[in-house]
Design an enzyme around this catalytic site. Sequence first.
Site, PDB file in Angstrom:
ATOM      1  N   LYS A  57       0.848  -1.204   0.000  1.00 27.76           N
ATOM      2  CA  LYS A  57       0.000   0.000   0.000  1.00 27.76           C
ATOM      3  C   LYS A  57       0.877   1.246   0.000  1.00 27.76           C
ATOM      4  O   LYS A  57       0.598   2.218  -0.720  1.00 27.76           O
ATOM      5  CB  LYS A  57      -0.928  -0.005   1.221  1.00 27.76           C
ATOM      6  CG  LYS A  57      -2.092  -0.979   1.068  1.00 27.76           C
ATOM      7  CD  LYS A  57      -2.846  -1.200   2.359  1.00 27.76           C
ATOM      8  CE  LYS A  57      -3.886  -2.307   2.166  1.00 27.76           C
ATOM      9  NZ  LYS A  57      -4.556  -2.719   3.397  1.00 27.76           N
ATOM     10  N   GLN A  83      -4.901  -1.240   9.548  1.00 20.76           N
ATOM     11  CA  GLN A  83      -4.778  -2.588   8.976  1.00 20.76           C
ATOM     12  C   GLN A  83      -5.408  -3.623   9.909  1.00 20.76           C
ATOM     13  O   GLN A  83      -5.066  -3.689  11.090  1.00 20.76           O
ATOM     14  CB  GLN A  83      -3.291  -2.892   8.731  1.00 20.76           C
ATOM     15  CG  GLN A  83      -3.042  -4.216   8.034  1.00 20.76           C
ATOM     16  CD  GLN A  83      -3.591  -4.262   6.608  1.00 20.76           C
ATOM     17  OE1 GLN A  83      -3.444  -3.302   5.848  1.00 20.76           O
ATOM     18  NE2 GLN A  83      -4.241  -5.350   6.252  1.00 20.76           N
ATOM     19  N   ASP A 141     -11.232   2.834   3.815  1.00 20.00           N
ATOM     20  CA  ASP A 141     -11.616   1.421   3.742  1.00 20.00           C
ATOM     21  C   ASP A 141     -13.134   1.268   3.647  1.00 20.00           C
ATOM     22  O   ASP A 141     -13.626   0.181   3.337  1.00 20.00           O
ATOM     23  CB  ASP A 141     -11.117   0.663   4.989  1.00 20.00           C
ATOM     24  CG  ASP A 141      -9.898  -0.203   4.690  1.00 20.00           C
ATOM     25  OD1 ASP A 141      -9.637  -0.486   3.506  1.00 20.00           O
ATOM     26  OD2 ASP A 141      -9.211  -0.595   5.652  1.00 20.00           O
TER      27      ASP A 141
END
Length: 296
Positions: free
Chosen positions: A53, A97, A120
Amino acid sequence: MAAAIIDGKAFGAAVRARVAAEVVRMRAAGVTPGLAVVLLGEDPASQVYVRSKHRATVEAGMASFEHRLPAATGQAELLALIARLNADPAVHGILVQLPLPAHLDADLVINAIDPAKDVDGFHVTNAGRLATGQSALVPCTPLGCLMLLRDRLGSLAGAEAVVVGRSNIVGKPMAQLLLRDSATVTIAHSRTRDLPAVCRRADILVAAVGRAEMIRGDWVRPGATVIDVGINRVAGPDGTARLVGDVHFDSAAAVAGAITPVPGGVGPMTIACLLANTLTAAAGAHGLPAPAGLTA
Ligand code: NDP
């Protein structure tokens, strides 16, 4: 093999190139989109994801802020970091994460992120906005699947869509996105009766189960478009690890109209859509229109 292969790697690269071009324009206007990624602990898979990422963010011309914390970090400390990132104008997107260490409340942590920075798309506000047809930051993996489906099929209106899996990060938002595009949507799960028959109804079959090669060719309607979200590590004939999807590729490809491979299908779209969402969040923060073709 009858099916066309849906090349998520190439499509994902094209999305990333479009994002990068938009970033150039935004930077010329004085705004550098920024993504903050928070990683707790040493989980090897999470470390690989965070590294890729970071690389993709920098390649797109965006600012990348990495926050690596020990696995034992307490909830108050993590929430304090999120509060600082929420308040930081250089940070347009925040990603924590997952999975988090067991002593932390993942829902509480995710819902502490400013929904406008929730790239997200897991915040309950974004989930609610998606479910009620309002503009939202949408989870990256289903957004990537939607882009592939629209590219392949054009309109999804009236199509019979079956989503196998009902997780908050893939199955449910995928179903919402298909519904938003006027498909007729069925969500199947571990308690669904006669799953093969349900799958055989589908013009669009999305597999997000986490069971290696569970969906076989005789579950697939001839000509259907099959999107395989699954990533499962199995031992190959020579004992080495290989990745397979939730769909048995060879038998499904013999009947489907089009199918995503694993790897090289949905996976590359997820990271491309993370960049797209960061761009959307940055545009929103500065009162600019959402980038065309990169949102739901
Ligand atoms: P979850 O484990 O959270 O959800 C799995 C879903 O599949 C559940 O709803 C479960 O049903 C259902 N299910 C499990 N077994 C069966 C069965 N035998 N028959 C029917 N349904 C079943 O997984 P995720 O949604 O997080 O991920 C799904 C897959 O996608 C995984 O392989 C994951 O690695 C992959 N993935 C890939 C990404 C990418 O970038 N390509 C990103 C995210 C995930 P129930 O609710 O009843 O338990």
